[in-house]
Design an enzyme around this catalytic site. Structure first.
Site, PDB file in Angstrom:
ATOM      1  N   ASP A 181       0.816  -1.217   0.000  1.00  0.00           N
ATOM      2  CA  ASP A 181       0.000   0.000   0.000  1.00  0.00           C
ATOM      3  C   ASP A 181       0.847   1.263   0.000  1.00  0.00           C
ATOM      4  O   ASP A 181       2.050   1.219   0.260  1.00  0.00           O
ATOM      5  CB  ASP A 181      -0.893   0.020   1.249  1.00  0.00           C
ATOM      6  CG  ASP A 181      -2.110  -0.862   1.068  1.00  0.00           C
ATOM      7  OD1 ASP A 181      -2.413  -1.212  -0.083  1.00  0.00           O
ATOM      8  OD2 ASP A 181      -2.753  -1.182   2.086  1.00  0.00           O
ATOM      9  N   TYR A 216       7.306 -10.047   6.935  1.00  0.00           N
ATOM     10  CA  TYR A 216       7.043  -8.620   7.096  1.00  0.00           C
ATOM     11  C   TYR A 216       7.643  -8.152   8.421  1.00  0.00           C
ATOM     12  O   TYR A 216       7.634  -8.890   9.419  1.00  0.00           O
ATOM     13  CB  TYR A 216       5.533  -8.342   7.137  1.00  0.00           C
ATOM     14  CG  TYR A 216       4.889  -8.268   5.786  1.00  0.00           C
ATOM     15  CD1 TYR A 216       4.916  -7.095   5.054  1.00  0.00           C
ATOM     16  CD2 TYR A 216       4.228  -9.372   5.254  1.00  0.00           C
ATOM     17  CE1 TYR A 216       4.302  -7.017   3.805  1.00  0.00           C
ATOM     18  CE2 TYR A 216       3.612  -9.306   4.008  1.00  0.00           C
ATOM     19  CZ  TYR A 216       3.659  -8.118   3.297  1.00  0.00           C
ATOM     20  OH  TYR A 216       3.052  -8.040   2.071  1.00  0.00           O
TER      21      TYR A 216
END
Lengths: 248, 248
Positions: free
Chosen positions: A53, A111
């Site tokens: 994003d 992540y």
């Protein structure tokens, strides 16, 4: 045609995310523009391991594309880097066979999420951390992280807007390390896949657990209820980094 | 009127330097705007320990101003911080007597300069380091730093445009530490004063010494010749941090 696999890092601050968008600056857009130049006007499609994003960073995003002609992997790295803006860096370049696919071949992803625990927002961290200026028990967070390990239904942790039906994912490891020198709490999650916004929702929930506003074993309940409304928060994009993508 | 001394940090990337300028975003401008709001429309002049250029950062810049009325130092800190943009942080607030002056009372200053020694520009460091992707001998730099200590005429290291006649300054300490984990070379200079662009010119010269393009004792010659043309380079603003200002 030759298929190249590139490992890239980017500062997501000034990108409208990874995926190509008309008239908006995106990572895919910047890469495809460079390849368009290198091929003197041919459209080369770039495939990423997944989207990130707006504001989300990458230390090890992986992409692939088919290039008309063959140049050594190392020359490809130099050529693309010479055309990249300063917020994108190609770290590694490999020639792969046509069975390699940056998205469909993913086995695991890691992540990282950085939380700045200082009272005030640090001017130098505002684009590179999430900020949580509240009480935190790292011990409680460590207990909660253990509940994440294994295969679970993450329906409570998927942002609406996703189209994926099956929300079962496996988390292989989930850690948190607090560094008192810079007052940062750094999470890392490795799993076989992550739903849209999943890491940011997990982090927001973990911070609420650390703050004492949720039971340490609230994840067990959230897996059961399968209700996004119950998990509530989403930690800011600025703290999230796609760290590594693993293939066969 | 009450005199306040504030210690502030800022990310200089998006400022046109410290000093107030019409129509341009500056640190002094942002502070004076906040004080204008707090006083409901009175102009409060902010005095800094010195200017910093566009892109230069501060970890411990010091300012003072006279405020109409008296509020506790800690409340002043909270009030100003609540009006600051995210790239400025007030770290400390003190009430001082009218003899304190942020600029004229300076005894010593410490500047830090961060050099990214990686081959490619790191996307996450581009605004926060200078980049020097060439061979460097840290040993040679260590030898050269010793020549800086003491009182010298720094005419060779002052950007044109300065109006100061006397270019003699005293350097109390000058160090360089190389960190192999992040491939950064970090300089620190403490002195009784620094001429315009002096630290950036010193760093550029030190890097040329480390690269072998200058004699390790070239500083001794440069002190003699008093010629800005001989020192040539200026390291980029992005690596420079005003770290600390010392008073009586």
């Amino acid at each position: 045609m030759t298929r190249y696999k590139l490992t890239i890092a980017y500062d997501g601050t000034k990108f409208h995310g990874f995926q190509r968008q008309k008239k908006l600056r995106t990572v895919q857009g910047v890469l495809e523009k460079a390849l368009f130049k290198m091929t003197k006007g041919q459209q080369v499609n770039v495939f990423g391991s997944g989207r990130t994003d707006a504001g989300v960073h990458a230390l090890g995003q992986v992409i692939h594309f088919d290039y008309p002609g063959q140049i050594p992997a190392d020359n490809m790295l130099k050529a693309i880097n010479s055309l990249m803006p300063l917020d994108v860096l190609v770290k590694k370049s490999e020639i792969v066979d046509e069975n390699f696919h940056a998205r469909y071949g993913v086995k695991k992803k890691t992540y990282m999420y950085k939380v700045d625990c200082g009272y005030y927002t640090d001017p130098f961290k505002r684009f590179y951390t999430g900020h949580y200026p509240h009480h935190l028990s790292v011990d409680k967070i460590q207990v909660a992280l253990k509940d994440l390990i294994g295969e679970h239904d993450f329906s409570s942790f998927a942002a609406s807007g996703g189209v994926i039906e099956n929300k079962v994912r496996t988390i292989y490891s989930a850690t948190a390390v607090y560094n008192e020198n810079n007052n940062e709490l750094v999470f890392e999650f490795t799993g076989n896949g992550f739903l849209y916004n999943m890491v940011r929702i997990l982090v927001a929930t973990l911070l609420e657990i650390g703050n004492g506003r949720r039971d340490v074993h609230d994840f067990l309940r959230l897996f059961e209820v399968k209700d996004r409304q119950e998990a509530r928060g989403t930690a800011p994009a600025s703290g999230l980094y796609l760290k590594e993508v693993f293939y066969q």
